[in-house]
Design a protein around this motif. Structure first.
Motif, PDB file in Angstrom:
ATOM      1  N   GLY A 277       0.736  -1.092  -0.306  1.00 18.74           N
ATOM      2  CA  GLY A 277       0.214   0.203   0.390  1.00 18.74           C
ATOM      3  C   GLY A 277       0.879   1.329  -0.121  1.00 18.74           C
ATOM      4  O   GLY A 277       1.840   1.332   0.406  1.00 18.74           O
ATOM      5  N   SER A 278       0.259   2.457  -0.230  1.00 20.77           N
ATOM      6  CA  SER A 278       1.463   3.571  -0.720  1.00 20.77           C
ATOM      7  C   SER A 278       1.811   4.074   0.829  1.00 20.77           C
ATOM      8  O   SER A 278       1.283   4.149   2.024  1.00 20.77           O
ATOM      9  CB  SER A 278       0.046   5.058  -0.810  1.00 20.77           C
ATOM     10  OG  SER A 278       0.794   5.794  -0.899  1.00 20.77           O
ATOM     11  N   GLY A 279       2.961   4.052   0.459  1.00 17.81           N
ATOM     12  CA  GLY A 279       3.938   4.285   1.960  1.00 17.81           C
ATOM     13  C   GLY A 279       3.226   3.492   2.828  1.00 17.81           C
ATOM     14  O   GLY A 279       4.087   3.686   4.441  1.00 17.81           O
ATOM     15  N   SER A 280       3.981   2.253   2.470  1.00 16.48           N
ATOM     16  CA  SER A 280       4.270   1.405   3.387  1.00 16.48           C
ATOM     17  C   SER A 280       5.061   0.847   4.263  1.00 16.48           C
ATOM     18  O   SER A 280       6.211   0.853   3.140  1.00 16.48           O
ATOM     19  CB  SER A 280       3.439   0.056   2.942  1.00 16.48           C
ATOM     20  OG  SER A 280       4.421  -0.656   2.431  1.00 16.48           O
ATOM     21  N   VAL A 281       5.533   0.793   4.870  1.00 13.44           N
ATOM     22  CA  VAL A 281       6.682   0.184   6.225  1.00 13.44           C
ATOM     23  C   VAL A 281       6.968  -1.656   5.574  1.00 13.44           C
ATOM     24  O   VAL A 281       6.990  -2.296   6.335  1.00 13.44           O
ATOM     25  CB  VAL A 281       6.888   0.673   7.285  1.00 13.44           C
ATOM     26  CG1 VAL A 281       8.357   0.143   8.101  1.00 13.44           C
ATOM     27  CG2 VAL A 281       6.654   2.688   7.810  1.00 13.44           C
ATOM     28  N   ILE A 282       8.347  -1.492   5.564  1.00 13.78           N
ATOM     29  CA  ILE A 282       9.173  -2.755   4.993  1.00 13.78           C
ATOM     30  C   ILE A 282      10.156  -2.574   5.510  1.00 13.78           C
ATOM     31  O   ILE A 282      10.401  -4.391   5.748  1.00 13.78           O
ATOM     32  CB  ILE A 282       9.181  -2.620   3.372  1.00 13.78           C
ATOM     33  CG1 ILE A 282      10.864  -1.532   3.174  1.00 13.78           C
ATOM     34  CG2 ILE A 282       8.301  -2.511   2.362  1.00 13.78           C
ATOM     35  CD1 ILE A 282      11.503  -1.973   1.860  1.00 13.78           C
ATOM     36  N   GLY A 283      10.512  -2.182   6.596  1.00 12.86           N
ATOM     37  CA  GLY A 283      11.704  -2.677   7.669  1.00 12.86           C
ATOM     38  C   GLY A 283      11.947  -1.783   8.112  1.00 12.86           C
ATOM     39  O   GLY A 283      11.872  -0.351   7.970  1.00 12.86           O
ATOM     40  N   ARG A 284      12.762  -2.418   9.363  1.00 14.26           N
ATOM     41  CA  ARG A 284      13.541  -0.885  10.379  1.00 14.26           C
ATOM     42  C   ARG A 284      14.633  -1.225  11.028  1.00 14.26           C
ATOM     43  O   ARG A 284      14.468  -3.073  10.807  1.00 14.26           O
ATOM     44  CB  ARG A 284      12.797  -0.778  11.706  1.00 14.26           C
ATOM     45  CG  ARG A 284      11.214  -0.116  11.094  1.00 14.26           C
ATOM     46  CD  ARG A 284      10.484  -0.078  12.364  1.00 14.26           C
ATOM     47  NE  ARG A 284       8.913   0.422  12.089  1.00 14.26           N
ATOM     48  CZ  ARG A 284       7.827  -0.643  11.740  1.00 14.26           C
ATOM     49  NH1 ARG A 284       8.409  -1.840  12.026  1.00 14.26           N
ATOM     50  NH2 ARG A 284       7.068   0.074  12.098  1.00 14.26           N
ATOM     51  N   SER A 285      16.249  -0.425  10.750  1.00 14.54           N
ATOM     52  CA  SER A 285      17.376  -1.091  10.802  1.00 14.54           C
ATOM     53  C   SER A 285      17.973   0.055  11.785  1.00 14.54           C
ATOM     54  O   SER A 285      17.188   0.774  11.853  1.00 14.54           O
ATOM     55  CB  SER A 285      18.304  -1.167   9.475  1.00 14.54           C
ATOM     56  OG  SER A 285      19.315  -1.011  10.058  1.00 14.54           O
ATOM     57  N   THR A 286      18.467  -0.725  13.231  1.00 22.39           N
ATOM     58  CA  THR A 286      18.541  -0.024  14.251  1.00 22.39           C
ATOM     59  C   THR A 286      19.766   0.740  14.185  1.00 22.39           C
ATOM     60  O   THR A 286      20.822  -0.634  13.654  1.00 22.39           O
ATOM     61  CB  THR A 286      18.592  -0.676  15.306  1.00 22.39           C
ATOM     62  OG1 THR A 286      17.275  -1.375  15.522  1.00 22.39           O
ATOM     63  CG2 THR A 286      19.332   0.014  16.276  1.00 22.39           C
ATOM     64  N   LEU A 287      20.418   1.429  14.258  1.00 20.65           N
ATOM     65  CA  LEU A 287      21.708   2.009  13.972  1.00 20.65           C
ATOM     66  C   LEU A 287      23.054   1.766  15.090  1.00 20.65           C
ATOM     67  O   LEU A 287      22.642   1.821  15.861  1.00 20.65           O
ATOM     68  CB  LEU A 287      21.387   3.763  13.629  1.00 20.65           C
ATOM     69  CG  LEU A 287      21.076   4.013  12.880  1.00 20.65           C
ATOM     70  CD1 LEU A 287      21.172   5.504  12.740  1.00 20.65           C
ATOM     71  CD2 LEU A 287      21.296   3.705  11.160  1.00 20.65           C
ATOM     72  N   THR A 288      24.676   1.412  14.457  1.00 21.84           N
ATOM     73  CA  THR A 288      25.492   0.966  15.175  1.00 21.84           C
ATOM     74  C   THR A 288      26.450   1.982  15.078  1.00 21.84           C
ATOM     75  O   THR A 288      26.153   2.946  14.084  1.00 21.84           O
ATOM     76  CB  THR A 288      25.545   0.042  14.913  1.00 21.84           C
ATOM     77  OG1 THR A 288      26.658   0.164  14.219  1.00 21.84           O
ATOM     78  CG2 THR A 288      24.734  -1.333  15.369  1.00 21.84           C
ATOM     79  N   LEU A 289      26.878   2.316  16.070  1.00 24.37           N
ATOM     80  CA  LEU A 289      28.237   3.084  16.331  1.00 24.37           C
ATOM     81  C   LEU A 289      28.934   2.951  14.518  1.00 24.37           C
ATOM     82  O   LEU A 289      29.172   4.350  13.764  1.00 24.37           O
ATOM     83  CB  LEU A 289      29.227   3.330  17.397  1.00 24.37           C
ATOM     84  CG  LEU A 289      30.669   4.191  17.759  1.00 24.37           C
ATOM     85  CD1 LEU A 289      29.427   5.529  17.459  1.00 24.37           C
ATOM     86  CD2 LEU A 289      30.919   4.211  18.319  1.00 24.37           C
ATOM     87  N   GLY A 290      30.012   1.933  14.315  1.00 28.22           N
ATOM     88  CA  GLY A 290      29.601   1.163  12.908  1.00 28.22           C
ATOM     89  C   GLY A 290      28.687   1.621  11.723  1.00 28.22           C
ATOM     90  O   GLY A 290      29.682   1.743  10.425  1.00 28.22           O
ATOM     91  N   ASN A 291      27.722   1.540  11.985  1.00 25.90           N
ATOM     92  CA  ASN A 291      27.030   2.473  10.133  1.00 25.90           C
ATOM     93  C   ASN A 291      27.183   3.420  10.523  1.00 25.90           C
ATOM     94  O   ASN A 291      27.163   3.989   9.557  1.00 25.90           O
ATOM     95  CB  ASN A 291      25.665   2.031  11.037  1.00 25.90           C
ATOM     96  CG  ASN A 291      25.021   0.817  11.026  1.00 25.90           C
ATOM     97  OD1 ASN A 291      23.850   0.291  11.572  1.00 25.90           O
ATOM     98  ND2 ASN A 291      25.490  -0.147  10.303  1.00 25.90           N
ATOM     99  N   LEU A 292      26.876   4.692  11.660  1.00 26.65           N
ATOM    100  CA  LEU A 292      27.267   5.833  11.244  1.00 26.65           C
ATOM    101  C   LEU A 292      29.024   5.984  11.007  1.00 26.65           C
ATOM    102  O   LEU A 292      28.693   7.098  10.017  1.00 26.65           O
ATOM    103  CB  LEU A 292      27.307   6.718  12.617  1.00 26.65           C
ATOM    104  CG  LEU A 292      25.284   7.048  13.220  1.00 26.65           C
ATOM    105  CD1 LEU A 292      25.377   7.099  14.769  1.00 26.65           C
ATOM    106  CD2 LEU A 292      24.939   7.189  12.372  1.00 26.65           C
ATOM    107  N   LYS A 293      29.838   5.291  10.987  1.00 29.37           N
ATOM    108  CA  LYS A 293      31.190   6.110  10.673  1.00 29.37           C
ATOM    109  C   LYS A 293      31.421   5.250   9.949  1.00 29.37           C
ATOM    110  O   LYS A 293      32.016   6.213   8.944  1.00 29.37           O
ATOM    111  CB  LYS A 293      31.950   4.890  11.598  1.00 29.37           C
ATOM    112  CG  LYS A 293      32.271   5.885  13.224  1.00 29.37           C
ATOM    113  CD  LYS A 293      33.294   4.742  13.750  1.00 29.37           C
ATOM    114  CE  LYS A 293      33.574   5.503  15.543  1.00 29.37           C
ATOM    115  NZ  LYS A 293      34.649   4.566  16.129  1.00 29.37           N
TER     116      LYS A 293
END
Length: 510
Positions: free
Chosen positions: A404-420
Motif C-alpha cells: 500500500g502507499s507508503g507502507s513500511v517494509i523494514g526498520r534498521s537500528t543504527l550502530t556506531l559502526g553504521n554511522l562511521k
C-alpha cells in the motif's frame, strides 16, 4: 544489658537522625528502625525481631519490595496510581510487574529509613513496644494500618519515568494500572487488596464511534508476528478512547524489541492474535478503520493467513493519504510518517506503542477534518494491500510485493559502526526489494534495476543494493542523511515502499 539504650533514648535517636536511602541499610546488625515517607516524615517504627533478619533484609528487601497486602509498609503505602499492583491476579500480572518495578525504584529514590543497632542479647521486641508507646502519633501513623495509601506523587513519578527511560510499552502498562487503581478507589465498595477480576480486565470501549484507527507492532519482519494491537475509537464529540493489548505471537525471534520494548517475557499469558481478532472483528464491522500506511492491514492479513481464517471485511482507509493531501508541504521535507507529523502538528505521543500510534493516527484525521480535507482524502485513500507472499527466485530472494502507499517494509537500528561507515543494513528485510536491484550496477544485461531513494528535504538518489554487504551502495547520500538528521546510535531508520522501485527513508529518534 547495661550498655543497651533505653526506649526513650532510642526514640530520641530515631526522631533526630537524618534519613538515609533504604539501599544504605546495614546487612550485619539488628535493632529498632523507622520508615520515612517521601515528604521526609517518620511514619512507622518497627524492629528486626527475628534473629536471621537484618536491617537491610527487613527494610530494603521486605518493606520496599515485598507484598502490598502484608506488613511491608513501603509496598502498601505506595501501592497507588501508576505504581499500583493487584497481587496474584493473573489477568493483570504483566502490567502489575511493571508497576511494582516502578514502585520499588520510587521508594529507593524518594523514601528513607533510620535505625538504631542493638546487640542480639537485647530484648528487641520489648524495646519496640516501649518505643511505639512513647512515640508521637505522626511517627507511627503507618503502624497497624492506621493511615490510607498515599495519592500518587505525580510530579515525582513523571520525573522518575523519564529518568528510567521506560519504553512506550511499559508506560502504556502503567497507564492501565492507574486506570485500574482509579476504578478501585472510585468504586468505594471494594476492600483494599480484593479487586474483582471483572474490574481489572479492560473492556473494549462502548460505541457509538464515528471511526477508529488501528495500529500493530510486530516481533520481527514476519508481519504475522503481531505482539501488540491498539485501537483508537473516535466518538461523535471527537473524544478518543484507546484500547490496547499485548499479544503472544509465539515467535522465536524478537528483532524489533529495541524499537518497541516488547519481548517474549512480557507477552507470557497475553492472548493470541486469534483471540484478539475474535473480539475486534464484530465490533469494528461497519466502522471506517484508519491505519497509518498499509503495514497494519498487511499484518492483520498475514496473521489471518497464518491462522487459516478470512481477513476481516473492515472498511480500511489510509491516514497517510489524508496527511499527504492535507499537508503537501511535508513531501520531501520529513514526509508524512507519524514521527514527522508529530513534530509538524505538535502531537504528543510515544511512537512505536500500538495504542499511542493508533491515537496519533486518529488525531491526524481529526486535524485534517478541521481543514475540510479528510473526507476528500478518504475517497481514494482506501488501503489495498497485496498478498505479502511472493514467488521465490532461483537464489532464494523474493521479488518485492506491491504494498500500500507508503507502507513500511523494514526498520534498521543504527550502530556506531553504521554511522562511521555511512550505511545501514537492509539484510533483515532484503527480500522486500526486487531481486534485480541486488548488485544491479555490476550487471551488463537488461535485468538490472536501479532504485530511487528519497532521503528527505527534497533529496533523492538512484542506487542499487550491495549484495555482499546488503546496504544501499550510494553511501554519499547516506552520509548526508545522517548529518542532516543528527543520527546517533540506537536511532531507527525506517524504509517505506512508495511504489515499485521507489523508496523513502526516515529516522526515528530513540
Amino acid at each position: 544489658m547495661n550498655n543497651v539504650l533505653t526506649a526513650p533514648e532510642i526514640l530520641v535517636e530515631l526522631l533526630s537522625m537524618r534519613p538515609r536511602r533504604t539501599s544504605e541499610t546495614p546487612d550485619d546488625c539488628r535493632g529498632i528502625y523507622g520508615l520515612v515517607d517521601h515528604y521526609g516524615k517518620l511514619r512507622y517504627i518497627g524492629s528486626t525481631s527475628s534473629e536471621d533478619e537484618t536491617f537491610r533484609k527487613r527494610i530494603h528487601h521486605r518493606h520496599r519490595s515485598g507484598s502490598e497486602t502484608h506488613s511491608h509498609y513501603f509496598s502498601r503505602m505506595y501501592n497507588t496510581g501508576r505504581m499500583y499492583r493487584l497481587r496474584n491476579d493473573a489477568t493483570t500480572d504483566l502490567d502489575g510487574k511493571i508497576a511494582k518495578k516502578l514502585r520499588n525504584a520510587f521508594i529507593a529514590e524518594h523514601c528513607g529509613a533510620v535505625w538504631v543497632p542493638l546487640p542480639d542479647t537485647a530484648d528487641i521486641i520489648g524495646l519496640e513496644r516501649q518505643v511505639i508507646a512513647l512515640a508521637p502519633a505522626e511517627a507511627i501513623a503507618w503502624n497497624n494500618r492506621g493511615m490510607e495509601t498515599y495519592p500518587e506523587p505525580v510530579d515525582l513519578v513523571d520525573a522518575l519515568i523519564e529518568r528510567l527511560r521506560l519504553p512506550p510499552v511499559e508506560r502504556a502498562a502503567l497507564i492501565r494500572q492507574q486506570a485500574r487503581f482509579e476504578r478501585l478507589t472510585g468504586a468505594g465498595a471494594i476492600e483494599y487488596g480484593l479487586e474483582s477480576r471483572s474490574a481489572s480486565k479492560p473492556d473494549f470501549p462502548k460505541g457509538p464511534f464515528r471511526f477508529v484507527a488501528l495500529d500493530v507492532e510486530t516481533a520481527n519482519n514476519d508481519r504475522a508476528s503481531i505482539c501488540q494491537v491498539g485501537v483508537a475509537c473516535v466518538r461523535p464529540d471527537d473524544s478518543i478512547e484507546t484500547w490496547v493489548t499485548l499479544v503472544d505471537p509465539r515467535a522465536r525471534t524478537w528483532a524489533f524489541t529495541g524499537l518497541h520494548g516488547i519481548d517474549a517475557r512480557m507477552v507470557q499469558g497475553a492472548p493470541t492474535i486469534d483471540a484478539v481478532l475474535n473480539l475486534l472483528e464484530p465490533v469494528l464491522n461497519g466502522h471506517t478503520v484508519y491505519a497509518h500506511s498499509g503495514f497494519d492491514r498487511s499484518a492483520i492479513r498475514a496473521a489471518c493467513a497464518a491462522l487459516g481464517r478470512d481477513e476481516p471485511t473492515w472498511d480500511w482507509q489510509d491516514s497517510v493519504a489524508v496527511a499527504r493531501r492535507t499537508w503537501p508541504e511535508l513531501k520531501g521535507c520529513g514526509g508524512h510518517g507519524l514521527a514527522s507529523l508529530k513534530t509538524h502538528l505538535g502531537l504528543t505521543f510515544e511512537h512505536h506503542d500500538a495504542g499511542e500510534d493508533a491515537r496519533a493516527a486518529a488525531q491526524v484525521v481529526l486535524m485534517a477534518e478541521k481543514r475540510g480535507l479528510a473526507s476528500k482524502c478518504a475517497h481514494g485513500g482506501r488501503l489495498e494491500v497485496k498478498n505479502a507472499s511472493a514467488e521465490r527466485t532461483h537464489n532464494g530472494i523474493r521479488n518485492a510485493p506491491v504494498a500500500g502507499s507508503g507502507s513500511v517494509i523494514g526498520r534498521s537500528t543504527l550502530t556506531l559502526g553504521n554511522l562511521k561507515n555511512n550505511h545501514f543494513y537492509l539484510r533483515k528485510f532484503l527480500d522486500a526489494f526486487p531481486e534485480t536491484a541486488i548488485d544491479a550496477s555490476k550487471r551488463a544485461n537488461g535485468s538490472a534495476q536501479m532504485l530511487t531513494v528519497d532521503w528527505g528535504h527534497g533529496v533523492s538518489s538512484r542506487t542499487d543494493i550491495c549484495g555482499r554487504h546488503r546496504f544501499f551502495r550510494d553511501r554519499s547520500n547516506t552520509r548526508a542523511f545522517f548529518e542532516r538528521t543528527g543520527a546517533r546510535p540506537g536511532d531507527i531508520v525506517e524504509v517505506m515502499l512508495i511504489e515499485r522501485g521507489h523508496y523513502r527513508v526516515t529516522i526515528e529518534r530513540h
